[in-house]
Enzyme design. Structure first.
Site, PDB file in Angstrom:
ATOM      1  N   TRP A 101       0.811  -1.210   0.000  1.00 32.18           N
ATOM      2  CA  TRP A 101       0.000   0.000   0.000  1.00 32.18           C
ATOM      3  C   TRP A 101       0.842   1.257   0.000  1.00 32.18           C
ATOM      4  O   TRP A 101       0.491   2.240  -0.648  1.00 32.18           O
ATOM      5  CB  TRP A 101      -0.983  -0.038   1.178  1.00 32.18           C
ATOM      6  CG  TRP A 101      -1.852  -1.240   1.055  1.00 32.18           C
ATOM      7  CD1 TRP A 101      -1.743  -2.402   1.761  1.00 32.18           C
ATOM      8  CD2 TRP A 101      -2.920  -1.455   0.116  1.00 32.18           C
ATOM      9  NE1 TRP A 101      -2.678  -3.311   1.323  1.00 32.18           N
ATOM     10  CE2 TRP A 101      -3.419  -2.763   0.318  1.00 32.18           C
ATOM     11  CE3 TRP A 101      -3.504  -0.649  -0.872  1.00 32.18           C
ATOM     12  CZ2 TRP A 101      -4.463  -3.292  -0.431  1.00 32.18           C
ATOM     13  CZ3 TRP A 101      -4.553  -1.177  -1.622  1.00 32.18           C
ATOM     14  CH2 TRP A 101      -5.021  -2.488  -1.385  1.00 32.18           C
ATOM     15  N   ASP A 171      -1.194   6.266   6.911  1.00 35.22           N
ATOM     16  CA  ASP A 171      -2.247   5.327   6.519  1.00 35.22           C
ATOM     17  C   ASP A 171      -2.293   4.253   7.599  1.00 35.22           C
ATOM     18  O   ASP A 171      -1.359   3.473   7.746  1.00 35.22           O
ATOM     19  CB  ASP A 171      -1.898   4.723   5.153  1.00 35.22           C
ATOM     20  CG  ASP A 171      -2.873   3.623   4.720  1.00 35.22           C
ATOM     21  OD1 ASP A 171      -3.799   3.294   5.498  1.00 35.22           O
ATOM     22  OD2 ASP A 171      -2.705   3.096   3.613  1.00 35.22           O
ATOM     23  N   LYS A 195     -11.364  -2.941   8.303  1.00 37.14           N
ATOM     24  CA  LYS A 195     -10.513  -3.914   8.964  1.00 37.14           C
ATOM     25  C   LYS A 195     -10.760  -3.900  10.474  1.00 37.14           C
ATOM     26  O   LYS A 195     -11.204  -4.888  11.044  1.00 37.14           O
ATOM     27  CB  LYS A 195      -9.052  -3.653   8.612  1.00 37.14           C
ATOM     28  CG  LYS A 195      -8.796  -3.858   7.107  1.00 37.14           C
ATOM     29  CD  LYS A 195      -7.419  -3.430   6.678  1.00 37.14           C
ATOM     30  CE  LYS A 195      -7.293  -3.338   5.171  1.00 37.14           C
ATOM     31  NZ  LYS A 195      -7.316  -4.612   4.464  1.00 37.14           N
TER      32      LYS A 195
END
Lengths: 359, 359
Positions: A101, A171, A195
């Protein structure tokens, strides 16, 4: 019977939260309609969104120096919004690349043609560790990190120090609210909710208000954080139900000891599985011990054949989504906040039994 | 008891759809987990999203010349994605301005600095009608229309003719799937799901595949329609639950006569309320008769005082969200697909009674 759900996201939610949502699904608290049908500007819904926003900042221990927003489009949308908003043409976007990511976030800076500096990377060892040192560029617009690598299973164990004039942006999609952090060291924290704190469809953005003054002019309305900050995430219709789910999960986090409570159960769950890996020559962890994630536990078996058999037998035994990400193979157990302790125990026991039969 | 919900969006859903969702909320069809917790790449979820996609195209009567996508960010996000994708620097974005959301779409073209041409506008009469003629610019990148104005209550009664080389793009947020249309005349159809086909959090985009070849190069990944079209809306985590709700509503539409069935009940519902307005000197419609929307019915009472009283008494009588949009005032009844016939009847009867007492 509930399955043991080790999905990397969208992921397991607390059963009691699901039951609460179910009970109120057709008629929310006697209002005669579902949250799915509620005008986002109604009194009932305003209480839901404002409650979620306030509870989020409270759990994080942040003051009203910060604004919490619920947006759409996932972390992937933030990847281009961040440089568009916060990297002026004469500035340099700084990133620490810990794989997957992070790399995608970096790619968007390149597409936009902004100046980019990789302050550190663990690419030399296939992103199996977190860099301990980094070097910022001159004129840094910000430093961006990814606090947990869902695919590789590495996690930042510290909140990095940066010079006071360099905003720190993180993030936190895959370890948000899983443990206490010094959130006030960050100028922006964001991620997908699916999540640790909810279902798919909402993106949390917690922004230090002083960052609003740094936003580049001339942006498209929906891309400009000012639009959402000034309208309480209500410039356009927000993802109302996803935000409601977040609110219910936040209540559950509060009711289970907050971030200290989450850390305790998360460490215990991860320990069940890491202990099996560490006590075995059959299972092999894939990252350096000191950076091992408490959220995503990737591991390999001696052969791909055995990995296939392991996935097949766990599935048959009510444990789902243990296959590693398609980009790296192997197995992976995600043990987010909401995964019950029992699921971690059942998996650990199964791993031991499977090793006995197959080694 | 269910309220009568006249919200302009998020809006009422069919009670049987809500009950189906409720029944499956904790344990989806015996799979041992909620749709809220499902990996978007699991077999169970793939069936949900592929089913919704196929059913959508089938209801619209479109072939696989089209691709159906479920994105995030609402129509507001499409407002800037459309010119970014489809208006090259030497081309001109053409818009017909019918107020409110059209105007917002036009604003984003201006922010991007693209060439803009207003092919027609009804601004001269406060957007109370739909233009019947328009003039395209040379070198038109596309013509954009908004098929229903949620705030003013006007609706396109035809699918406009455009030259073969000019793509026709339509924001159908507030009348999508409310009646049969010649969808194949359009090159792109989009909108938020939260009015006629689902809950908030998903944006439908139905794109003619030939449009993919026209996309401008160098776009940010999430902004590029190619990203989503090529990955089946799965480049990143889609708004899984919102898409599931859409799928259930689409089944309900199919089970209730499809678009022909929807048109029939929508015309009947709207007629109950328009008939009261037309037969009264007390209530006053706000737009020209021939362009009156079958979805959103704005009306005024003799005084603002009476409007306040009307809103207050309808609310007390279990009819909610009848207040007009804050930008125009007055009252508004939204009578989307899922609004039960009974709700329209109850409101019509109340309006007659209220007039008797208050005129």
């Amino acid at each position: 019977m509930r399955v043991h759900n080790f999905s990397a996201g969208p992921a397991v939610l607390p059963e009691e939260v699901l039951k609460e949502i179910q009970e109120n699904l057709v008629d929310y608290k006697g209002n005669g309609l579902s949250v799915l049908e509620m005008s986002h500007r109604s009194k009932e819904y305003m209480e839901i969104i404002e409650g979620a926003r306030a509870r989020l900042l409270k759990i994080m221990g942040l003051s009203d120096e910060y604004v919490a927003m619920f947006l759409q489009g996932g972390a992937s949308t933030q990847f281009y919004m961040i440089p568009l908003n916060f990297c002026a043409d004469d500035k340099v976007a700084n990133y620490i690349d810990t794989g997957a990511w992070s790399s995608k976030a970096i790619k968007e800076v390149k597409i936009l043609g902004k100046k980019l500096h990789i302050a550190a990377t663990s690419e030399d060892k296939e992103f199996t560790y977190i860099p301990k040192e980094w070097e910022l560029s001159d004129n840094a617009a910000y430093l961006h990190i990814t606090t947990n690598n869902t695919i590789r299973g590495t996690e930042w164990m510290i909140d990095p120090d940066v010079p006071a004039d360099v905003p720190l942006i993180a993030d936190m999609s895959s370890n948000f609210l899983s443990k206490p952090l010094n959130f006030s060291k960050y100028d922006m924290i964001y991620g997908g909710a699916q999540k640790n704190i909810g279902s798919a469809g909402a993106t949390f953005v917690v922004l230090k208000k002083s960052m609003l003054e740094k936003i580049n002019p001339g942006l498209s309305t929906m891309i400009d954080y000012n639009t959402h900050a000034s309208k309480g995430s209500m410039f356009n219709t927000p993802p109302t139900f996803s935000i409601y789910v977040i609110g219910e999960v936040l209540k559950w986090i509060e009711g289970n000891g907050g971030l200290v409570g989450m850390q305790k159960i998360n460490e215990e769950k991860a320990a069940y599985i890491y202990d099996v890996i560490d006590g075995s020559n059959f299972y092999k962890g894939t990252v350096v011990k000191e950076d091992r994630s408490f959220m995503n536990i990737p591991f390999r078996l001696p052969t791909e054949e055995l990995e296939k058999k392991f996935i097949s037998e766990t599935t048959a035994n009510n444990m789902i989504n243990l296959k590693g990400h398609r980009s790296v193979g192997g197995c992976r157990a995600s043990v987010y906040n909401s995964l019950p302790m029992e699921s971690a125990k059942v998996l650990a026991k199964f791993m031991i039994d499977f090793e006995k039969v197959n080694k």
